[in-house]
Design a protein around this motif. Structure first.
Motif, PDB file in Angstrom:
ATOM      1  N   LEU A   1      26.610  42.224  33.083  1.00  0.00           N
ATOM      2  CA  LEU A   1      26.453  42.335  34.530  1.00  0.00           C
ATOM      3  C   LEU A   1      26.755  40.974  35.133  1.00  0.00           C
ATOM      4  CD1 LEU A   1      25.185  43.971  37.032  1.00  0.00           C
ATOM      5  CD2 LEU A   1      23.031  42.851  36.397  1.00  0.00           C
ATOM      6  N   VAL A   2      27.474  40.952  36.262  1.00  0.00           N
ATOM      7  CA  VAL A   2      27.740  39.684  36.953  1.00  0.00           C
ATOM      8  C   VAL A   2      27.222  39.781  38.384  1.00  0.00           C
ATOM      9  CG1 VAL A   2      29.768  39.100  35.571  1.00  0.00           C
ATOM     10  CG2 VAL A   2      30.067  40.415  37.684  1.00  0.00           C
ATOM     11  N   ASP A   3      26.847  38.645  38.942  1.00  0.00           N
ATOM     12  CA  ASP A   3      26.411  38.625  40.338  1.00  0.00           C
ATOM     13  C   ASP A   3      27.503  38.102  41.257  1.00  0.00           C
ATOM     14  OD1 ASP A   3      26.407  35.922  39.808  1.00  0.00           O
ATOM     15  OD2 ASP A   3      24.243  35.668  40.014  1.00  0.00           O
ATOM     16  N   ASN A   4      28.704  37.810  40.689  1.00  0.00           N
ATOM     17  CA  ASN A   4      29.836  37.350  41.498  1.00  0.00           C
ATOM     18  C   ASN A   4      31.123  37.896  40.886  1.00  0.00           C
ATOM     19  OD1 ASN A   4      31.869  36.032  42.887  1.00  0.00           O
ATOM     20  ND2 ASN A   4      30.835  34.056  42.912  1.00  0.00           N
ATOM     21  N   TYR A   5      31.560  39.050  41.368  1.00  0.00           N
ATOM     22  CA  TYR A   5      32.722  39.687  40.747  1.00  0.00           C
ATOM     23  C   TYR A   5      34.035  38.974  41.071  1.00  0.00           C
ATOM     24  CZ  TYR A   5      32.784  42.295  45.259  1.00  0.00           C
ATOM     25  OH  TYR A   5      32.766  42.666  46.579  1.00  0.00           O
ATOM     26  N   ILE A   6      34.052  38.103  42.070  1.00  0.00           N
ATOM     27  CA  ILE A   6      35.269  37.357  42.370  1.00  0.00           C
ATOM     28  C   ILE A   6      35.625  36.443  41.196  1.00  0.00           C
ATOM     29  CG2 ILE A   6      36.300  35.626  43.889  1.00  0.00           C
ATOM     30  CD1 ILE A   6      34.657  36.863  46.171  1.00  0.00           C
ATOM     31  N   GLU A   7      34.631  35.759  40.660  1.00  0.00           N
ATOM     32  CA  GLU A   7      34.872  34.905  39.495  1.00  0.00           C
ATOM     33  C   GLU A   7      35.322  35.739  38.297  1.00  0.00           C
ATOM     34  OE1 GLU A   7      31.341  32.684  38.765  1.00  0.00           O
ATOM     35  OE2 GLU A   7      31.496  31.493  40.610  1.00  0.00           O
ATOM     36  N   LEU A   8      34.765  36.915  38.139  1.00  0.00           N
ATOM     37  CA  LEU A   8      35.155  37.791  37.036  1.00  0.00           C
ATOM     38  C   LEU A   8      36.609  38.203  37.171  1.00  0.00           C
ATOM     39  CD1 LEU A   8      34.345  39.517  34.554  1.00  0.00           C
ATOM     40  CD2 LEU A   8      33.710  41.324  36.167  1.00  0.00           C
ATOM     41  N   GLU A   9      37.036  38.576  38.358  1.00  0.00           N
ATOM     42  CA  GLU A   9      38.422  38.984  38.579  1.00  0.00           C
ATOM     43  C   GLU A   9      39.382  37.846  38.281  1.00  0.00           C
ATOM     44  OE1 GLU A   9      37.268  42.176  42.101  1.00  0.00           O
ATOM     45  OE2 GLU A   9      38.071  40.196  42.615  1.00  0.00           O
ATOM     46  N   GLN A  10      39.018  36.636  38.682  1.00  0.00           N
ATOM     47  CA  GLN A  10      39.855  35.474  38.388  1.00  0.00           C
ATOM     48  C   GLN A  10      39.977  35.274  36.881  1.00  0.00           C
ATOM     49  OE1 GLN A  10      37.658  32.549  40.669  1.00  0.00           O
ATOM     50  NE2 GLN A  10      39.142  32.612  42.341  1.00  0.00           N
ATOM     51  N   ALA A  11      38.874  35.461  36.169  1.00  0.00           N
ATOM     52  CA  ALA A  11      38.894  35.290  34.715  1.00  0.00           C
ATOM     53  C   ALA A  11      39.811  36.313  34.052  1.00  0.00           C
ATOM     54  CB  ALA A  11      37.486  35.398  34.156  1.00  0.00           C
ATOM     55  N   PHE A  12      39.827  37.568  34.561  1.00  0.00           N
ATOM     56  CA  PHE A  12      40.706  38.581  33.998  1.00  0.00           C
ATOM     57  C   PHE A  12      42.178  38.196  34.156  1.00  0.00           C
ATOM     58  CE2 PHE A  12      37.243  41.945  34.549  1.00  0.00           C
ATOM     59  CZ  PHE A  12      36.946  41.931  33.198  1.00  0.00           C
ATOM     60  N   ASN A  13      42.490  37.414  35.165  1.00  0.00           N
ATOM     61  CA  ASN A  13      43.861  36.948  35.366  1.00  0.00           C
ATOM     62  C   ASN A  13      44.139  35.643  34.628  1.00  0.00           C
ATOM     63  OD1 ASN A  13      44.868  39.019  37.008  1.00  0.00           O
ATOM     64  ND2 ASN A  13      43.896  38.142  38.814  1.00  0.00           N
ATOM     65  N   GLY A  14      43.159  35.172  33.873  1.00  0.00           N
ATOM     66  CA  GLY A  14      43.350  33.949  33.100  1.00  0.00           C
ATOM     67  C   GLY A  14      42.977  32.694  33.850  1.00  0.00           C
ATOM     68  N   THR A  15      42.392  32.827  35.044  1.00  0.00           N
ATOM     69  CA  THR A  15      42.013  31.669  35.849  1.00  0.00           C
ATOM     70  C   THR A  15      40.556  31.320  35.598  1.00  0.00           C
ATOM     71  OG1 THR A  15      43.612  32.233  37.564  1.00  0.00           O
ATOM     72  CG2 THR A  15      41.852  30.716  38.176  1.00  0.00           C
ATOM     73  N   THR A  16      40.322  30.130  35.096  1.00  0.00           N
ATOM     74  CA  THR A  16      38.969  29.660  34.809  1.00  0.00           C
ATOM     75  C   THR A  16      38.851  28.205  35.251  1.00  0.00           C
ATOM     76  OG1 THR A  16      39.610  28.944  32.581  1.00  0.00           O
ATOM     77  CG2 THR A  16      38.707  31.177  32.803  1.00  0.00           C
ATOM     78  N   THR A  17      37.652  27.688  35.185  1.00  0.00           N
ATOM     79  CA  THR A  17      37.453  26.247  35.344  1.00  0.00           C
ATOM     80  C   THR A  17      37.569  25.638  33.958  1.00  0.00           C
ATOM     81  OG1 THR A  17      35.987  26.620  37.213  1.00  0.00           O
ATOM     82  CG2 THR A  17      35.895  24.464  36.185  1.00  0.00           C
TER      83      THR A  17
END
Length: 464
Positions: free
Chosen positions: A95-111
């Protein structure tokens, strides 16, 4: 007879809109806990693969709305409710409380600071050290001349321990203290390197090249994540292999923790091509939905024609970090071609998930999306079964040829003398198998850089 998705499932698995919402903090009415928990319960009751394991998720589990609300109100946070709904055999739903960060991760975008590493522990002494697996271009790590094979045992001057490594390595800024590892002895060095994380999108096609050895063309692909937004790059690599006339192919997924089922399906079709239209895998759901048969195909997600090699044998390099879609590639190909798996046993994840949002049909762009919170679920919703009925490999997939990485001498990725690739080349030329393990058994893997990503060891559903 081939089964199909129900209409609802087709709707839900429509391609997730990946562009981020604008910041709506000022617009939020801040959904109540019970509102969020009601969404979580509905989503799990509808889609959860292991629904049958949890009586509370049965369709008739509550006799009234009041009884159901009483259950939901028994949890102080959405996280507590979600944990209560998970089956004991589920290692991967989250479960995530911020799905925007999750969507970015699915596209390979991370910090990311660009240092992809593994963490191991010497069982004889309890010492922990990290080793650099590879370095991403145009990052803090590359700018500071980090290289594969470097060893570190300190972060911000603190020696790594079982209690602190997560906290130290999850920071956005830190320095690593280098060390040497020879003959089983870890020795600290004076040199330190400072690293800074920034938003970064990783191209998972890390290395794609053709080796010419004894006049024979061998394709080598190091592929680090099944990312649908890089399908064209993957397909282009196979166009080059095809143009080069490769006779053998080595796919290196030793550090690949998974990703898109659709991209995995396409990669299997690139390796082959002669099985177009035949069954790749069956996706098995809970009793709410029909199973779905996924076939070998000839188009990628952009509708470009797949560059297929029509091979009857493939070499796949794996380690204990190879998970989900990496394992699916092996499983799905096994009934059709000779798969030579080289390295060590994989994670053992045969289940897939999808992202569920708080809307009328659980889509990100569905009607009545609740804009008052950014919670989303990524529950297991399916398990994969190959054309021979093979599934449930909870203990991972065992290699055909076992070779461990040697942390004191990792070698260069893509170099014919690197231990795992060399084992594949030796087998191609019939030069015999390695004598056995190349890494002492008293070394235990305890973590890696990708474990801090939301998509770690995930295999998920997307559609074109």
């Amino acid at each position: 007879m081939k089964k199909t998705y129900s209409l609802l499932l087709i709707i839900i698995f429509s391609l997730v809109v990946t562009s981020c919402f604008k910041d709506r903090d000022d617009d939020f009415q801040h959904a109540s806990t019970i509102e969020i928990q009601d969404f979580i319960y509905n989503a799990m009751q509808t889609f959860y693969l292991y629904k049958a394991d949890k009586p509370v998720l049965a369709n008739n589990s509550f006799s009234s709305t009041n009884e159901r609300n009483q259950y939901l109100n028994g949890f102080n946070t959405p996280e507590e409710l979600f944990a209560d709904l998970l089956s004991s055999q589920d290692r991967f739903s989250f479960l995530v409380d911020n799905y925007i960060e999750l969507e970015q991760a699915f596209n390979g975008t991370t910090t990311n600071n660009g240092m992809e590493f593994g963490l191991v522990q010497l069982q004889s002494t309890g010492e922990i050290f990290g080793y650099v697996r590879y370095v991403l271009p145009n990052t803090s790590a590359s700018q500071n001349n980090l290289e594969r094979g470097m060893i570190f045992n300190r972060v911000d001057d603190q020696v790594l321990t079982e209690n602190n490594f997560n906290q130290l390595l999850s920071s956005n800024n830190y320095s690593i203290g280098l060390a040497s590892f020879e003959n089983g002895i870890l020795t600290p060095l004076d040199e330190t390197i400072s690293l800074t994380k920034q938003e970064y999108t990783e191209n998972p096609v890390f290395i794609a090249k053709t080796l010419t050895i004894e006049g024979q063309k061998i394709g080598y692909l190091m592929y680090n994540g099944f990312r649908q937004n890089f399908d064209s790059e993957l397909n282009n690599a196979f166009a080059d292999f095809k143009a080069d006339g490769i006779q053998d192919l080595v796919i290196d997924v030793r550090y690949n923790s998974g990703g898109s089922i659709e991209t995995c399906n396409d990669l299997a079709s690139m390796v082959t091509g002669q099985f177009n239209g035949e069954l790749f895998i069956t996706q098995v759901y809970n009793d709410n939905f029909d199973d779905f048969e996924r076939d070998f195909n000839n188009k990628i997600s952009t509708d470009e024609s797949i560059n297929s090699l029509n091979l009857s044998k493939v070499y796949i390099l794996t380690t204990g970090s190879s998970a989900s879609a990496s394992e699916l590639l092996i499983s799905g190909l096994m009934p059709y071609v000779d798969v030579k798996q080289i390295g060590t046993t994989t994670v053992g994840k045969f289940q897939g998930s999808t992202t569920l949002y708080d809307s009328n049909n659980f889509r990100r762009n569905g009607d009545n999306l609740n804009l008052n919170h950014t919670y989303a679920l990524q529950p297991l919703i399916l398990k994969s079964v190959n054309a021979n009925g093979f599934t449930d490999y909870v203990n991972g997939l065992n290699p055909t040829i076992e070779v461990n990485e040697d942390y004191s001498n990792l070698g260069e990725l893509g170099d014919p003398n690197e231990s795992l690739l060399k084992a594949a080349i030796d087998d191609i030329f019939g030069n015999g198998r390695p004598s056995g393990r190349t890494q002492p058994l008293e070394i235990k893997n305890i973590g890696e850089s990708k474990m801090y990503n939301a998509t770690y060891q995930r295999m998920y559903v997307e559609t074109k």
